[in-house]
Design a protein around this motif. Structure first.
Motif, PDB file in Angstrom:
ATOM      1  N   GLY A   1     -32.013  39.220   2.272  1.00 38.22           N
ATOM      2  CA  GLY A   1     -31.737  37.796   2.362  1.00 38.22           C
ATOM      3  C   GLY A   1     -30.261  37.490   2.231  1.00 38.22           C
ATOM      4  O   GLY A   1     -29.725  36.655   2.970  1.00 38.22           O
ATOM      5  N   ALA A   2     -29.596  38.162   1.311  1.00 37.05           N
ATOM      6  CA  ALA A   2     -28.160  37.951   1.118  1.00 37.05           C
ATOM      7  C   ALA A   2     -27.354  38.405   2.328  1.00 37.05           C
ATOM      8  O   ALA A   2     -26.220  37.947   2.536  1.00 37.05           O
ATOM      9  CB  ALA A   2     -27.681  38.691  -0.135  1.00 37.05           C
ATOM     10  N   LEU A   3     -27.926  39.291   3.133  1.00 36.18           N
ATOM     11  CA  LEU A   3     -27.273  39.759   4.361  1.00 36.18           C
ATOM     12  C   LEU A   3     -27.657  38.907   5.571  1.00 36.18           C
ATOM     13  O   LEU A   3     -27.325  39.248   6.700  1.00 36.18           O
ATOM     14  CB  LEU A   3     -27.633  41.224   4.619  1.00 36.18           C
ATOM     15  N   GLY A   4     -28.356  37.808   5.329  1.00 35.09           N
ATOM     16  CA  GLY A   4     -28.676  36.869   6.400  1.00 35.09           C
ATOM     17  C   GLY A   4     -29.932  37.197   7.179  1.00 35.09           C
ATOM     18  O   GLY A   4     -30.145  36.645   8.269  1.00 35.09           O
ATOM     19  N   LEU A   5     -30.808  38.061   6.620  1.00 32.80           N
ATOM     20  CA  LEU A   5     -31.971  38.529   7.382  1.00 32.80           C
ATOM     21  C   LEU A   5     -33.294  37.985   6.862  1.00 32.80           C
ATOM     22  O   LEU A   5     -34.352  38.436   7.304  1.00 32.80           O
ATOM     23  CB  LEU A   5     -32.006  40.067   7.348  1.00 32.80           C
ATOM     24  N   HIS A   6     -33.264  37.044   5.945  1.00 33.80           N
ATOM     25  CA  HIS A   6     -34.502  36.600   5.310  1.00 33.80           C
ATOM     26  C   HIS A   6     -35.505  36.063   6.323  1.00 33.80           C
ATOM     27  O   HIS A   6     -36.688  36.422   6.305  1.00 33.80           O
ATOM     28  CB  HIS A   6     -34.215  35.541   4.251  1.00 33.80           C
TER      29      HIS A   6
ATOM     30  N   ILE B   1     -37.079  38.859   8.494  1.00 32.96           N
ATOM     31  CA  ILE B   1     -38.012  39.683   7.731  1.00 32.96           C
ATOM     32  C   ILE B   1     -39.279  38.899   7.426  1.00 32.96           C
ATOM     33  O   ILE B   1     -40.401  39.412   7.534  1.00 32.96           O
ATOM     34  CB  ILE B   1     -37.348  40.170   6.429  1.00 32.96           C
ATOM     35  N   ASP B   2     -39.121  37.647   7.054  1.00 30.33           N
ATOM     36  CA  ASP B   2     -40.273  36.812   6.717  1.00 30.33           C
ATOM     37  C   ASP B   2     -41.216  36.670   7.914  1.00 30.33           C
ATOM     38  O   ASP B   2     -42.443  36.725   7.769  1.00 30.33           O
ATOM     39  CB  ASP B   2     -39.788  35.440   6.247  1.00 30.33           C
ATOM     40  N   ALA B   3     -40.639  36.514   9.091  1.00 32.47           N
ATOM     41  CA  ALA B   3     -41.454  36.320  10.296  1.00 32.47           C
ATOM     42  C   ALA B   3     -42.234  37.575  10.667  1.00 32.47           C
ATOM     43  O   ALA B   3     -43.311  37.487  11.278  1.00 32.47           O
ATOM     44  CB  ALA B   3     -40.557  35.902  11.458  1.00 32.47           C
ATOM     45  N   ALA B   4     -41.725  38.751  10.308  1.00 35.97           N
ATOM     46  CA  ALA B   4     -42.339  40.002  10.749  1.00 35.97           C
ATOM     47  C   ALA B   4     -43.232  40.647   9.696  1.00 35.97           C
ATOM     48  O   ALA B   4     -43.905  41.638   9.992  1.00 35.97           O
ATOM     49  CB  ALA B   4     -41.243  40.995  11.147  1.00 35.97           C
ATOM     50  N   SER B   5     -43.273  40.111   8.486  1.00 37.21           N
ATOM     51  CA  SER B   5     -43.958  40.788   7.388  1.00 37.21           C
ATOM     52  C   SER B   5     -45.323  40.177   7.107  1.00 37.21           C
ATOM     53  O   SER B   5     -45.675  39.110   7.620  1.00 37.21           O
ATOM     54  CB  SER B   5     -43.101  40.734   6.127  1.00 37.21           C
ATOM     55  N   GLY B   6     -46.085  40.860   6.260  1.00 42.82           N
ATOM     56  CA  GLY B   6     -47.381  40.376   5.836  1.00 42.82           C
ATOM     57  C   GLY B   6     -47.292  39.573   4.548  1.00 42.82           C
ATOM     58  O   GLY B   6     -46.247  39.533   3.888  1.00 42.82           O
TER      59      GLY B   6
ATOM     60  N   ALA C   1     -42.691  39.803  -2.379  1.00 39.18           N
ATOM     61  CA  ALA C   1     -42.541  41.060  -1.652  1.00 39.18           C
ATOM     62  C   ALA C   1     -42.844  40.823  -0.173  1.00 39.18           C
ATOM     63  O   ALA C   1     -43.504  39.854   0.197  1.00 39.18           O
ATOM     64  CB  ALA C   1     -43.480  42.108  -2.221  1.00 39.18           C
ATOM     65  N   LYS C   2     -42.366  41.738   0.673  1.00 40.46           N
ATOM     66  CA  LYS C   2     -42.560  41.613   2.118  1.00 40.46           C
ATOM     67  C   LYS C   2     -43.025  42.959   2.701  1.00 40.46           C
ATOM     68  O   LYS C   2     -42.212  43.777   3.125  1.00 40.46           O
ATOM     69  CB  LYS C   2     -41.256  41.175   2.799  1.00 40.46           C
ATOM     70  N   PRO C   3     -44.337  43.207   2.717  1.00 40.22           N
ATOM     71  CA  PRO C   3     -44.825  44.418   3.404  1.00 40.22           C
ATOM     72  C   PRO C   3     -44.591  44.266   4.910  1.00 40.22           C
ATOM     73  O   PRO C   3     -44.944  43.241   5.493  1.00 40.22           O
ATOM     74  CB  PRO C   3     -46.315  44.455   3.075  1.00 40.22           C
ATOM     75  N   ILE C   4     -44.026  45.307   5.523  1.00 39.64           N
ATOM     76  CA  ILE C   4     -43.606  45.155   6.917  1.00 39.64           C
ATOM     77  C   ILE C   4     -43.711  46.492   7.641  1.00 39.64           C
ATOM     78  O   ILE C   4     -43.488  47.559   7.054  1.00 39.64           O
ATOM     79  CB  ILE C   4     -42.150  44.615   6.973  1.00 39.64           C
TER      80      ILE C   4
END
Length: 387
Positions: free
Chosen positions: A56-61, A64-69, A100-103
């Motif tokens: 998230g701090a690297l601008g990817l939240h 990642i959120d869109a692709a995870s379970g 958490a973000k299972p992906i």
């Protein structure tokens, strides 16, 4: 701050995360990986809250959120399917301020590679060794290339060729005593609840189903076996049927539905904690620095933490790369050593190394409200660089 010329050996999760963090600071990064194409090891990964905070701090939240379970609850059942405990993970997420973000590993790799830019990655080239030359480091590759850089990041995985040079001695991988089969399967209620991490345990074995997004579960089977047991893809279903004969109906359905062609079979190894992770202008990162048993789910998260801390240390030290690496070493060496050791302890209990301890754990699960499990996870997550 001076723009640094940085070579990263390894374009896996750790190397890509480091490249993103360093590019954001304006540094030039070049990644090299020995594989001819990037194919992630394993089907999925649970990125726990400390790793998600870094991403998230690297601008990817959002990506990642869109692709995870979505993983809202956690349960343990015994081999017969009797529920031992089920509890919500929401108290954990509230306490650490991040879920958490299972992906799927392919999805995570896509997000990371897009952020780095594929043009910065060279495949099919192995970094063989390095040589310190004053205020530069010379990196030597198996195709005859010699490249000079301000910094070399050794993120070349559990089989790292550079780790021995940094450590100044041969580092042997240690077999953890069990084999893991993992893959993905279409999610369905007769396997597990759609938002639950469901685990079955017994006889030192474990079966896990975790929602990974895209309407699929990430699954794995753990079986204590001697090192060097036969690995024949054509036998995977028969092996698992034998190892888990008589287990609960969801386990039998999972074995029937898995596709052996997409299953990975891995003998699990770790390494002893290292005394030092750096060598003047070379930094170990990820599995090269701290290959660990996956029993705490922290291998990938610790690589992400490494990447963040290394970038922050370089930003703080300006042009003084050795000073930055010393700071990185101080920040990381005890942190990762403690997690390697805790993962090893959890591995031994889960997989029956001391049968009486494993049986005691099964009994404890019957009394588990979730508080004890969450307390351990909370400690690990809040011990990270972003709290």
């Amino acid at each position: 701050m001076k723009t640094l010329d940085i070579v990263i050996a390894g374009a896996g999760m750790g190397g890509l995360t480091a490249a993103i963090a360093l590019k954001r600071q304006g540094h030039r990064v070049r990644l090299f990986d020995r594989v001819p194409e990037l194919t992630p090891a394993g089907s999925a990964i649970s990125v726990w809250s400390n790793g998600v905070k870094v991403l998230g701090a690297l601008g990817l939240h959002d990506a990642i959120d869109a692709a995870s379970g979505t993983m809202s609850t956690m349960s343990y059942s015994d081999r017969d399917g009797r529920l031992l405990t089920r509890f919500s993970l929401e108290p954990l997420y509230d306490q650490v301020r991040q879920s958490a973000k299972p992906i799927a590993r392919t999805e995570l790799q896509r997000v990371l590679l897009d952020a780095v830019g594929a043009e910065h990655v060279t495949l099919g080239v192995s970094c063989e060794r390095y040589q310190l030359e004053g205020d530069r480091v010379a990196v030597f590759f198996d195709d005859g290339q010699r490249i000079e850089a301000d910094l070399l990041i050794a993120a070349d995985g559990t089989h790292s060729k550079l780790r021995d040079l940094v450590a100044g001695r041969a580092i042997e991988r240690r077999y953890c005593g069990y084999v893991n089969w993992n893959g993905r399967v279409t999610a369905s209620d007769d396997l597990a609840q759609a938002d639950e991490w469901a685990q079955f345990v017994g006889d030192g074995k474990r079966v896990s189903l975790m929602p990974m997004g895209g309407g699929q579960f990430y699954f794995f089977f753990d079986v204590p076996l001697a090192k060097g047991s036969v690995n024949d893809r054509g036998l995977y279903r028969d092996e698992l049927s034998e190892h888990f004969a008589g287990w609960a109906a969801p386990v039998q359905r999972l074995i029937e539905r898995l596709d052996p062609a997409t299953v990975a079979r891995v003998e699990i190894h770790d390494i002893e904690p290292l005394e030092r992770l750096v060598d003047q202008r070379v930094a170990l990162l990820g599995d090269a620095a701290h290959a660990m048993a996956p029993d705490l789910g922290q291998g990938g998260c610790q690589a992400m933490e490494d990447a963040w801390v290394l970038a922050e240390c370089l930003a703080a030290a300006g042009e003084d790369v050795p000073a930055a690496l010393d700071a990185y070493d101080r920040a990381r060496v005890e942190r990762v050593a403690s997690i390697v050791e805790r993962a090893r302890k959890r591995c031994d209990i889960t997989h029956g190394k001391q049968p009486e301890e494993t049986q005691a754990w099964y009994a404890e699960l019957l009394e588990e409200s979730g508080d004890h499990v969450i307390q351990g996870m909370r400690k690990t997550i809040l011990g990270g660089p972003l709290g």
